[in-house]
Design a protein around this motif. Structure first.
Motif, mmCIF file in Angstrom:
data_model
loop_
_atom_site.group_PDB
_atom_site.id
_atom_site.type_symbol
_atom_site.label_atom_id
_atom_site.label_comp_id
_atom_site.label_asym_id
_atom_site.label_seq_id
_atom_site.Cartn_x
_atom_site.Cartn_y
_atom_site.Cartn_z
ATOM 1 N N VAL A 10 -29.430 15.379 -28.132
ATOM 2 C CA VAL A 10 -28.959 16.504 -27.318
ATOM 3 C C VAL A 10 -28.222 15.946 -26.100
ATOM 4 O O VAL A 10 -28.748 15.103 -25.374
ATOM 5 C CB VAL A 10 -30.155 17.353 -26.839
ATOM 6 C CG1 VAL A 10 -29.678 18.591 -26.117
ATOM 7 C CG2 VAL A 10 -31.032 17.718 -28.011
ATOM 8 N N GLU A 31 -30.015 9.031 -35.199
ATOM 9 C CA GLU A 31 -31.074 8.359 -34.458
ATOM 10 C C GLU A 31 -32.409 9.065 -34.701
ATOM 11 O O GLU A 31 -32.413 10.257 -35.018
ATOM 12 C CB GLU A 31 -30.768 8.481 -32.964
ATOM 13 C CG GLU A 31 -29.585 7.689 -32.495
ATOM 14 C CD GLU A 31 -30.009 6.273 -32.129
ATOM 15 O OE1 GLU A 31 -30.839 6.133 -31.226
ATOM 16 O OE2 GLU A 31 -29.515 5.330 -32.774
ATOM 17 N N PRO A 32 -33.507 8.358 -34.478
ATOM 18 C CA PRO A 32 -34.807 9.015 -34.602
ATOM 19 C C PRO A 32 -34.941 10.172 -33.609
ATOM 20 O O PRO A 32 -34.344 10.132 -32.532
ATOM 21 C CB PRO A 32 -35.807 7.907 -34.239
ATOM 22 C CG PRO A 32 -35.064 6.631 -34.339
ATOM 23 C CD PRO A 32 -33.618 6.935 -34.132
ATOM 24 N N THR A 79 -35.832 13.238 -27.796
ATOM 25 C CA THR A 79 -36.390 14.520 -27.373
ATOM 26 C C THR A 79 -37.810 14.681 -27.908
ATOM 27 O O THR A 79 -38.689 15.215 -27.237
ATOM 28 C CB THR A 79 -35.517 15.667 -27.924
ATOM 29 O OG1 THR A 79 -34.161 15.366 -27.627
ATOM 30 C CG2 THR A 79 -35.891 16.988 -27.303
ATOM 31 N N ALA A 80 -38.014 14.185 -29.135
ATOM 32 C CA ALA A 80 -39.344 14.312 -29.740
ATOM 33 C C ALA A 80 -40.386 13.566 -28.910
ATOM 34 O O ALA A 80 -41.517 14.043 -28.739
ATOM 35 C CB ALA A 80 -39.320 13.774 -31.162
ATOM 36 N N ALA A 101 -34.023 15.760 -34.603
ATOM 37 C CA ALA A 101 -34.276 17.027 -35.296
ATOM 38 C C ALA A 101 -33.689 17.085 -36.702
ATOM 39 O O ALA A 101 -33.414 18.175 -37.203
ATOM 40 C CB ALA A 101 -33.809 18.222 -34.463
ATOM 41 N N LYS A 102 -33.541 15.951 -37.342
ATOM 42 C CA LYS A 102 -33.064 15.963 -38.736
ATOM 43 C C LYS A 102 -34.095 16.652 -39.640
ATOM 44 O O LYS A 102 -33.762 17.554 -40.406
ATOM 45 C CB LYS A 102 -32.816 14.530 -39.237
ATOM 46 C CG LYS A 102 -31.752 13.795 -38.446
ATOM 47 C CD LYS A 102 -31.531 12.391 -38.956
ATOM 48 C CE LYS A 102 -32.733 11.477 -38.778
ATOM 49 N NZ LYS A 102 -33.098 11.254 -37.364
ATOM 50 N N SER A 103 -35.340 16.210 -39.529
ATOM 51 C CA SER A 103 -36.379 16.808 -40.372
ATOM 52 C C SER A 103 -36.582 18.274 -40.012
ATOM 53 O O SER A 103 -36.786 19.125 -40.868
ATOM 54 C CB SER A 103 -37.705 16.064 -40.195
ATOM 55 O OG SER A 103 -37.524 14.701 -40.477
ATOM 56 N N PHE A 136 -32.294 25.275 -33.352
ATOM 57 C CA PHE A 136 -31.590 23.997 -33.258
ATOM 58 C C PHE A 136 -30.519 24.084 -32.182
ATOM 59 O O PHE A 136 -29.714 25.010 -32.185
ATOM 60 C CB PHE A 136 -30.958 23.650 -34.615
ATOM 61 C CG PHE A 136 -30.198 22.357 -34.602
ATOM 62 C CD1 PHE A 136 -30.860 21.146 -34.698
ATOM 63 C CD2 PHE A 136 -28.815 22.342 -34.476
ATOM 64 C CE1 PHE A 136 -30.161 19.939 -34.669
ATOM 65 C CE2 PHE A 136 -28.104 21.148 -34.450
ATOM 66 C CZ PHE A 136 -28.782 19.937 -34.551
ATOM 67 N N PHE A 137 -30.535 23.114 -31.274
ATOM 68 C CA PHE A 137 -29.565 23.091 -30.186
ATOM 69 C C PHE A 137 -28.576 21.973 -30.422
ATOM 70 O O PHE A 137 -28.965 20.865 -30.741
ATOM 71 C CB PHE A 137 -30.265 22.858 -28.849
ATOM 72 C CG PHE A 137 -31.173 23.990 -28.465
ATOM 73 C CD1 PHE A 137 -30.739 24.977 -27.599
ATOM 74 C CD2 PHE A 137 -32.456 24.065 -28.989
ATOM 75 C CE1 PHE A 137 -31.578 26.021 -27.254
ATOM 76 C CE2 PHE A 137 -33.302 25.111 -28.644
ATOM 77 C CZ PHE A 137 -32.856 26.094 -27.778
ATOM 78 N N ILE A 147 -35.574 22.800 -24.882
ATOM 79 C CA ILE A 147 -36.255 22.405 -26.123
ATOM 80 C C ILE A 147 -37.671 21.928 -25.816
ATOM 81 O O ILE A 147 -38.632 22.357 -26.443
ATOM 82 C CB ILE A 147 -35.501 21.253 -26.838
ATOM 83 C CG1 ILE A 147 -34.120 21.705 -27.281
ATOM 84 C CG2 ILE A 147 -36.294 20.738 -28.032
ATOM 85 C CD1 ILE A 147 -33.240 20.577 -27.819
ATOM 86 N N GLU A 169 -36.352 10.490 -45.227
ATOM 87 C CA GLU A 169 -36.156 9.032 -45.135
ATOM 88 C C GLU A 169 -35.757 8.438 -46.480
ATOM 89 O O GLU A 169 -36.366 7.495 -46.982
ATOM 90 C CB GLU A 169 -37.437 8.345 -44.616
ATOM 91 C CG GLU A 169 -38.014 8.918 -43.340
ATOM 92 C CD GLU A 169 -37.124 8.739 -42.125
ATOM 93 O OE1 GLU A 169 -36.160 7.974 -42.185
ATOM 94 O OE2 GLU A 169 -37.383 9.415 -41.121
HETATM 95 N N1 LIG Z 1 -31.074 19.368 -31.102
HETATM 96 C C1 LIG Z 1 -32.345 19.769 -31.157
HETATM 97 N N2 LIG Z 1 -32.632 21.076 -31.288
HETATM 98 C C2 LIG Z 1 -33.903 21.504 -31.370
HETATM 99 N N3 LIG Z 1 -34.971 20.696 -31.354
HETATM 100 C C3 LIG Z 1 -34.759 19.388 -31.213
HETATM 101 C C4 LIG Z 1 -33.437 18.851 -31.114
HETATM 102 N N4 LIG Z 1 -33.531 17.512 -31.021
HETATM 103 C C5 LIG Z 1 -34.840 17.221 -31.076
HETATM 104 N N5 LIG Z 1 -35.591 18.336 -31.181
HETATM 105 C C6 LIG Z 1 -37.047 18.402 -31.267
HETATM 106 O O1 LIG Z 1 -37.500 17.104 -31.536
HETATM 107 C C7 LIG Z 1 -38.467 17.094 -32.563
HETATM 108 C C8 LIG Z 1 -38.138 15.904 -33.463
HETATM 109 O O2 LIG Z 1 -37.492 16.191 -34.543
HETATM 110 P P1 LIG Z 1 -37.595 15.520 -35.983
HETATM 111 O O3 LIG Z 1 -38.932 15.021 -36.287
HETATM 112 O O4 LIG Z 1 -36.984 16.506 -36.862
HETATM 113 O O5 LIG Z 1 -36.647 14.258 -35.759
HETATM 114 P P2 LIG Z 1 -35.965 13.351 -36.856
HETATM 115 O O6 LIG Z 1 -34.523 13.341 -36.519
HETATM 116 O O7 LIG Z 1 -36.359 13.766 -38.215
HETATM 117 O O8 LIG Z 1 -36.576 11.947 -36.482
HETATM 118 P P3 LIG Z 1 -36.914 10.704 -37.443
HETATM 119 O O9 LIG Z 1 -35.609 10.049 -37.729
HETATM 120 O O10 LIG Z 1 -37.781 9.847 -36.562
HETATM 121 O O11 LIG Z 1 -37.599 11.232 -38.633
HETATM 122 C C9 LIG Z 1 -38.466 18.429 -33.227
HETATM 123 O O12 LIG Z 1 -39.754 18.955 -33.108
HETATM 124 C C10 LIG Z 1 -37.486 19.272 -32.437
HETATM 125 O O13 LIG Z 1 -38.103 20.362 -31.908
#
Ligand SMILES: Nc1ncnc2c1ncn2[C@@H]1O[C@H](COP(=O)(O)OP(=O)(O)OP(=O)(O)O)[C@@H](O)[C@H]1O
Ligand SMILES: [Mg+2]
Length: 377
Positions: A236, A92-93, A299-300, A96-98, A67-68, A245, A165
């Motif tokens: 990020v 935000e979506p 980023t995703a 990297a929350k999940s 995690f960054f 990433i 969610e």
């Molecule tokens: N700060 C970060 N550090 C490492 N990986 C990141 C970061 N931000 C995004 N990612 C990458 O982006 C991808 C998306 O993450 P994830 O599905 O956990 O998002 P989310 O916040 O749960 O989105 P949602 O709200 O749409 O469910 C992960 O595979 C992760 O590798």
């Protein structure tokens, strides 16, 4: 199991978790597989590789950063999970929350699979327990006829339960969590005596996630909100971190597949990530204002464009991702249901890509030429 599309973190990173456990001299909160320091190292990485014996052979295992961003946020998450409150990751979506939730659960409980996906159709039995109706009809309610769901299992075994969610789940279901979080108890009224009471074992806690774009965060009852510590995860902020990433994620997703050998040159990756980074911020690095898109440019999404481009390069290109490959896949990610978004991308080409192409910076020229692959405005 090797043909699984995606392994749970505790399997994919089994070596790292074993190495951390072998070197873990910290005090573990009861019910935890690792100490807080080792959990932190698993998420934020560790400078020196750790030696560990796996299947009779000594191996040196690198603990990579997963995690960054805000390291203190990660530490606070770990503290919360050792406390009597749940952890709610909001943001935000695609921030990297999940991802963070899965890695925390894998490190703390050795199991990230006790997961509930919040949706409008979610019912209580999907999180607590259901019944095997054949047995229920034949023998009446009994522990044997009970089919445990993630919350039940997490409380009984002392594990982290993930609730994705959460704000999309109906109120009745959210309220089930209240008792679990405040009294640490789950009752099964159909079963008599002790069988009908599950007292949460130490190690149990909940990590919930909520997306600020999906309506609902405010609808959580204040009683439930009080049982959670909120942590806001932001996109990020550092371009180079985001490049890293995306590079790592694309490598992970292409490994072992048809695009495993495809080259993704650094300067092409930079074009992709810079575009996402700048459009998301609504501003270029030089301070030029941009139209924001209604679609998520997280980023995703950058990772998916990177992956699609790598596959394209493998199937229809020459094994190396080019700026054109990136543009070919960009529109599909950005333009979901709002035609204004494609206009925003064209504006980006006018105000950000063109000047860089003129200055012949890196491969911006080729990126500029590839504009024809964007749908017309
Ligand atoms: N700060 C970060 N550090 C490492 N990986 C990141 C970061 N931000 C995004 N990612 C990458 O982006 C991808 C998306 O993450 P994830 O599905 O956990 O998002 P989310 O916040 O749960 O989105 P949602 O709200 O749409 O469910 C992960 O595979 C992760 O590798
Ligand atoms: Mg998520």
């Amino acid at each position: 199991m090797t043909d699984a599309i995606r392994l749970p973190v505790e399997q994919a990173r089994a070596d790292e978790l074993a190495a951390l456990a072998a070197h873990d001299s910290g005090v573990k909160p009861e019910g935890w597989a690792l100490s807080p320091r080792a959990v932190e190292r698993f998420i934020l990485g560790h400078d020196d590789p750790l030696e560990v014996e796996i299947d009779g052979a000594t191996r040196s295992v690198e603990i990579t950063r997963k995690f960054f961003g805000d390291d203190i946020l990660v530490q606070r998450c770990i503290v919360t999970l050792a406390s009597d409150r749940g952890l709610l990751l909001v943001g935000e979506p695609g921030t990297a929350k999940s991802w963070l939730s899965e890695h925390l659960a894998a490190a703390i409980s050795g199991d990230s699979r006790l997961t509930v996906q919040g949706s409008a159709g979610l019912t209580e039995d999907q999180i607590k327990y259901a019944w095997n109706y054949a047995l229920l009809l034949a023998e009446g309610p009994s522990p044997k006829a009970l089919v445990p769901a993630p919350l039940y299992i997490g409380m009984r075994r002392g594990r982290i339960v993930r609730f994705e969610e959460i704000t999309r789940a109906p109120h009745e279901v959210q309220d089930t969590l209240l008792m679990a979080l405040s009294d640490k108890i789950l009752t099964v009224p159909e079963l008599p005596g002790d069988d009908g009471v599950v007292l949460a074992r130490r190690g149990f806690n909940i990590i919930a996630t909520a997306n600020t774009r999906d309506r609902g965060v405010n609808e959580m009852s204040s009683a439930l909100k009080r049982r959670f510590n909120f942590e806001t995860v932001v996109p990020v902020a550092d371009l180079n971190q985001e490049i890293r990433i995306v590079r790592e994620q694309v490598a992970r997703l292409t490994a072992g597949g048809p695009a495993a050998e495809v080259a993704l040159p650094d300067d092409v990756l930079e074009l992709l990530v810079t575009t996402f980074h700048e459009v998301r911020r609504g501003q270029t690095a030089d301070g030029v204002k941009l139209d924001r898109t209604s679609a998520v440019m997280s980023t995703a999404e950058a990772v998916s464009v990177g992956l699609d481009s790598a596959l394209y390069a493998a199937f229809f290109g020459r094994g190396e991702v080019t700026p054109a490959h990136v543009v070919i896949h960009m529109a599909g990610t950005v333009v979901k249901d709002d035609p204004k978004d494609i206009a925003a991308l064209h504006t980006y080409w006018d105000v950000a890509v063109k000047p860089r192409a003129k200055k012949a910076l890196g491969r911006w020229k080729a990126f500029h030429r590839a504009r024809k692959h964007l749908a017309p405005r």
